[in-house]
Scaffold this active site. Structure first.
Site, PDB file in Angstrom:
ATOM      1  N   HIS A 148       1.168  -1.211   0.169  1.00  0.00           N
ATOM      2  CA  HIS A 148       0.131  -0.321   0.076  1.00  0.00           C
ATOM      3  C   HIS A 148       1.077   1.522   0.346  1.00  0.00           C
ATOM      4  O   HIS A 148       2.097   0.897   0.182  1.00  0.00           O
ATOM      5  CB  HIS A 148      -1.230   0.327   1.634  1.00  0.00           C
ATOM      6  CG  HIS A 148      -0.577   0.104   2.967  1.00  0.00           C
ATOM      7  ND1 HIS A 148       0.556   1.022   3.117  1.00  0.00           N
ATOM      8  CD2 HIS A 148      -0.187  -1.249   3.616  1.00  0.00           C
ATOM      9  CE1 HIS A 148       1.204   0.727   4.382  1.00  0.00           C
ATOM     10  NE2 HIS A 148       0.443  -0.482   4.686  1.00  0.00           N
ATOM     11  N   CYS A 156       3.061  -4.827   6.822  1.00  0.00           N
ATOM     12  CA  CYS A 156       3.172  -4.862   5.393  1.00  0.00           C
ATOM     13  C   CYS A 156       4.689  -4.354   4.630  1.00  0.00           C
ATOM     14  O   CYS A 156       5.342  -3.432   5.418  1.00  0.00           O
ATOM     15  CB  CYS A 156       2.097  -3.235   5.499  1.00  0.00           C
ATOM     16  SG  CYS A 156       0.026  -4.297   5.910  1.00  0.00           S
TER      17      CYS A 156
END
Length: 429
Positions: A148, A156
């Protein structure tokens, strides 16, 4: 030979390049999810004989902080089309073990259109598909592991907003071109002989050796490998015999592989072995820290839970050392969230009450001490008076001064003379 390998790789890769439903890819709003790739990249595609809507795959390398985008050429093989530095990834080298361990995953993952999120709180994102079949059968847990934007990571792979816009566009165009799923390959580092030699003593080494088979298959064929799981491990480019299937927890079925691929892999492995042995004695940078299995994962996960509850915890997650000790940062803090602020208010109220109670206790103690001191003073004064010896006071008239004695005698003499004269007068003397 290469053409034959490419065709063989295409066959066994089973990418499933079939048309997906229009509803799954038609709406990529908001607007930045619809931005076109830069003209420079489009020109590079044309130069490399790639169609704009051709399939893609991605490779991630933690140690090198790199995301690579590979795109299929018209001959079926893939070529690199873009490389991006990772803005942030959390955790250490090594796989993700459990929810909350803050580890960015390693392994082979699949992204489908439904995993693309154009309305992400992190600008744009796509879920990489953790946990996959391998993770699940090995008891690994977690959810919502993304690539992202917003350059902020808690497990992440986070990119800058302009970077994620381009990566997102690659995926969007590939899905619109008919790709059914995109393979994401996440590695701790480039799995060269030199790097594998550096990490040969790492506790995650056997896991990485397993990933390397898939890495090598792609290096040989330049086609994303067909990935299956059996006996709780990854297997690559294996075709099960008729009537047999791959079961993540079951025994691996009887499989075959194209002869051309087996020959190419044998040659590749021979060169790798020689390079690995040569690297063992050479100068090299020290390996970076990796997660020490499920025990460290559990320690970090507990830290994450306490942090999520708004508790005041060390700023950085704890780290398990090879000797079994745990290292924590001295700086403390809490997550800035509604729950964190609520916990901070509760702690502040408790601290204020405790301070007030301590001040009250101190005041009472001071008053008691002062009273005791006064009692002690009075007792000491009384004891001193009682201890003094009694005596009879004798009043002694002060001796008259010599001048006074002389004067008195003179006065007395005068009086006596007068009396004598009177007496002589009365008796005829």
């Amino acid at each position: 030979m290469l053409t034959k390998l490419a065709r063989t790789g295409m066959l066994i890769a089973a990418l499933g390049i079939a048309g997906c439903t229009e509803s799954s890819v038609k709406d990529f709003a908001p607007q930045y999810a619809n931005r076109e790739l830069p003209q420079k990249i489009l020109a590079s595609m044309r130069a490399k004989d790639m169609d704009k809507g051709a399939p893609i795959m991605a490779r991630i390398f933690k140690e090198e902080n790199t995301v690579e985008i590979w795109k299929q050429k018209r001959n079926g093989r893939y070529d690199i089309i873009a490389t991006y530095p990772i803005c942030k990834w959390s955790g250490k080298l090594g796989p993700k073990y459990t929810e909350g361990d803050r580890q960015a995953p390693e392994g082979f993952y699949t992204v489908r259109p439904a995993q693309m999120n154009p309305k992400s709180s992190y600008h744009l994102s796509f879920n990489i598909g953790f946990p996959n079949a391998y993770d699940k059968v090995n008891g690994r847990t977690g959810a919502n592991l993304m690539v992202h934007g917003a350059c902020s990571s808690s497990g992440c792979y986070s990119m800058t907003d302009p970077q994620i816009e381009e990566i997102y566009a690659f995926g969007r165009d590939a899905f619109r071109g008919g790709q059914k799923e995109i393979q994401i390959e996440a590695f701790p580092f480039r799995m060269t002989a030199a790097n594998m030699a550096r990490y040969r003593n790492d506790p995650n080494y056997n896991f990485w050796k397993m990933l390397k088979v898939g890495y090598d298959n792609f290096e040989i064929t330049k086609v994303p490998p067909k990935v299956d799981v059996c006996e709780k491990r990854y297997v690559f480019n294996q075709v099960a015999a008729d009537g047999q299937a791959f079961s993540p927890a079951g025994a691996c079925p009887t499989t075959t592989q194209p002869d051309a691929l087996k020959v190419a892999y044998t040659e590749y492995q021979s060169k790798y072995d020689a390079a690995f042995n040569a690297a063992l004695g050479g100068a090299k940078p020290a390996p970076k820290a990796s997660i020490l299995g499920t025990k460290e994962a559990a320690i970090v996960a507990d830290w994450s839970k306490r942090r999520a509850r708004g508790e005041r915890v060390p700023i950085e997650p704890p780290s398990l050392n090879s000797d079994g000790s745990v290292t924590e940062t001295s700086r403390m803090g809490r997550i800035d969230s509604p729950l964190g602020r609520k916990m901070a208010a509760i702690d502040a109220e408790k601290a204020a009450k405790q301070k007030a109670e301590e001040e009250k206790t101190a005041a009472v103690a001071a008053a008691k001490a002062a009273k005791e001191a006064e009692k002690q003073r009075l007792a000491e004064a009384k004891a001193a008076k009682t201890a003094q010896p009694e005596s009879t006071a004798t009043i002694v008239a002060p001796a008259p001064a010599p001048e006074a004695v002389t004067q008195t005698a003179a006065d007395d003499g005068g009086v006596m003379s007068k009396m004598k004269k009177r007496l002589f007068g009365m008796f005829g003397g």
